[in-house]
Design a protein around this motif. Sequence first.
Motif, PDB file in Angstrom:
ATOM      1  N   UNK A 436       0.820  -1.216   0.000  1.00 53.43           N
ATOM      2  CA  UNK A 436       0.000   0.000   0.000  1.00 53.43           C
ATOM      3  C   UNK A 436       0.853   1.265   0.000  1.00 53.43           C
ATOM      4  N   UNK A 437       2.176   1.104   0.163  1.00 52.24           N
ATOM      5  CA  UNK A 437       3.081   2.242   0.119  1.00 52.24           C
ATOM      6  C   UNK A 437       3.409   2.792   1.494  1.00 52.24           C
ATOM      7  N   UNK A 438       4.495   3.542   1.583  1.00 50.33           N
ATOM      8  CA  UNK A 438       4.929   4.130   2.842  1.00 50.33           C
ATOM      9  C   UNK A 438       5.209   5.617   2.657  1.00 50.33           C
ATOM     10  N   UNK A 439       5.118   6.350   3.751  1.00 49.58           N
ATOM     11  CA  UNK A 439       5.354   7.783   3.763  1.00 49.58           C
ATOM     12  C   UNK A 439       6.357   8.084   4.858  1.00 49.58           C
ATOM     13  N   UNK A 440       7.416   8.799   4.542  1.00 50.76           N
ATOM     14  CA  UNK A 440       8.407   9.149   5.550  1.00 50.76           C
ATOM     15  C   UNK A 440       7.775  10.032   6.620  1.00 50.76           C
ATOM     16  N   UNK A 441       7.964   9.659   7.876  1.00 58.14           N
ATOM     17  CA  UNK A 441       7.304  10.364   8.975  1.00 58.14           C
ATOM     18  C   UNK A 441       8.165  10.273  10.234  1.00 58.14           C
ATOM     19  N   UNK A 442       8.109  11.311  11.046  1.00 59.34           N
ATOM     20  CA  UNK A 442       8.810  11.298  12.331  1.00 59.34           C
ATOM     21  C   UNK A 442       7.948  10.564  13.356  1.00 59.34           C
ATOM     22  N   UNK A 443       8.007   9.234  13.335  1.00 61.89           N
ATOM     23  CA  UNK A 443       7.225   8.442  14.288  1.00 61.89           C
ATOM     24  C   UNK A 443       7.537   8.845  15.715  1.00 61.89           C
ATOM     25  N   UNK A 444       8.795   9.217  15.949  1.00 61.78           N
ATOM     26  CA  UNK A 444       9.218   9.571  17.297  1.00 61.78           C
ATOM     27  C   UNK A 444       8.543  10.833  17.811  1.00 61.78           C
ATOM     28  N   UNK A 445       7.961  11.629  16.896  1.00 63.36           N
ATOM     29  CA  UNK A 445       7.307  12.868  17.308  1.00 63.36           C
ATOM     30  C   UNK A 445       5.823  12.693  17.625  1.00 63.36           C
ATOM     31  N   UNK A 446       5.133  11.793  16.916  1.00 63.71           N
ATOM     32  CA  UNK A 446       3.685  11.709  17.129  1.00 63.71           C
ATOM     33  C   UNK A 446       3.208  10.461  17.852  1.00 63.71           C
ATOM     34  N   UNK A 447       4.003   9.397  17.881  1.00 62.48           N
ATOM     35  CA  UNK A 447       3.636   8.261  18.726  1.00 62.48           C
ATOM     36  C   UNK A 447       3.786   8.709  20.180  1.00 62.48           C
ATOM     37  N   UNK A 448       2.774   8.515  21.023  1.00 56.39           N
ATOM     38  CA  UNK A 448       2.839   8.987  22.406  1.00 56.39           C
ATOM     39  C   UNK A 448       4.146   8.594  23.095  1.00 56.39           C
TER      40      UNK A 448
END
Length: 536
Positions: A436-448
Amino acid sequence: MLYNDTMIKEISITVLPKDEKSPKIIKSLLKKELNKLGIKDDFESVFIKKSIDARHGQVKLHLRYRVFIGESPADYKSFVPSWKNANGNKSVIIVGSGPAGLFGALKLLEKGIKPIIIERGQETSLRKKEIALISTKNVVNPNSNYCFGEGGAGTFSDGKLYTRSNKRGNIDKILNIFVEFGADKKILTDAHPHIGTNKLPTVINNMRYKICELGGEFHFNSQVVDFIVQDGFAKGVVIQNTVTNQKENLFADSILLATGHSASDIYTLIANKSPSSLQAKTFAVGVRVEHPRALIDSIQFHGKTDENLGAAEYRLTTQVNERGVYSFCMCPGGFVVPSSSSPDEIVVNGMSSAERNSKWSNAAIVVEIRPEDISNEFVNQAEKNNHKELAGLYYRTYLEKLAKQNGNNQAAPCQKLCDFLNGKLSDDLPSTSYTAGVVSSRLDEWIPEHISSRLKQGFINFDKNMKGFISEDALLIAMETRTSTPVRILRDKETFECEGIKNLYPAGEGSGYSGGIVSSAMDGENACEKIIERLL
């Protein structure tokens, strides 16, 4: 294990991978072990189990055989089906066609009781088309997807059969039933058996054919929207066709509730009927971590390669700030798949084909979430709706919608593992199996923070045991939220009936009593055993 004084024994031996296919070496080692027991008679043997030991830099295979002395293996039968035609005198509605539902149906048919299976999703052939649309068109059918449909969530998510629930039921019986319906006999011998998502649908279809042949019924595209309860006693269900929206009342002698971990609406129905029947429980959320398969194989097999070993597995666990951080549903040579059950969320899961031959390996890495970890925002929301035990469910939904906000349609937010640890956006992403594809994201910023900080330390701890686990080629894909349900439907320990609604029997993952295909199958059997005791 001694079966018949001296006639049948189980013997374990250890060999190098290159010797696994040598009858001469195998027989010599078995004979040596029998000699230690004072047995020098001729024997025949049947292979029953294999496990791989890659510790200490030397890969070894532990093989277990059933040895027959003075009789033929052909005379030994571990499983004989005993299903009967449904006589129509008694019937049981089964809500959900996952392993708890299907194996519960087969248990009822041992006594000729008619199972009526209600499934909100499609049968497997049509369900495959719905699943394909998630990746190709970003279309999620909320009633037919990776989570909902014939066979349940496990049908298109690998078909792992490993369980430690030895006290819950007869594991060998469950595995033999799968073989009876077309699974490879290797599942009877592998230490960590799995059927494979390319083969499990056919096995599930064969189960349906047999259940129908014996007089059972299947109702697809049928969602339970209410329970018919009189004086605290369940009499039937109201079902709604998910295509036509037409409603119908169905009645039966008992109801088995086997809806799986993603049917959130069922908890609301129970809460409306009997809120005291629900209990908040610990669950887990995190991410999928995906590595090149060659890297994981090299780490686990200490740089050694052997075609007999297959793709390497791992199981990791640690404690971080009084919460467990662990791997779940590890898929060697597998794929990451879009497992959303609603268009406004992103949920990921893992699967493997029977061959486990993709160039990636992945696993969920999740953090334990206890009821006291849920923020007041969701607790207050649940209390406002008079469903206080559903706070964890609200929180899980929030995380799944948060992933959607940071993705793009069903393209999932992701980040390199190294960048996650270093707090930076990934400028380039390695290739991934996630179609389904991936998008670069700052997981460390929005995951609680209470989740992300534990994930970070967990990865550091894991790398100490699996040097190289932290790698530039490792990718984190969010969110993994469906390892278990945040809610348990309370049931009587003796009768298995729902505590607040008599004659309703909660079972399987969705009810909070199991954690995989085999344990769910056994729980469905156990619940139906209690139904049989009441009806007959």
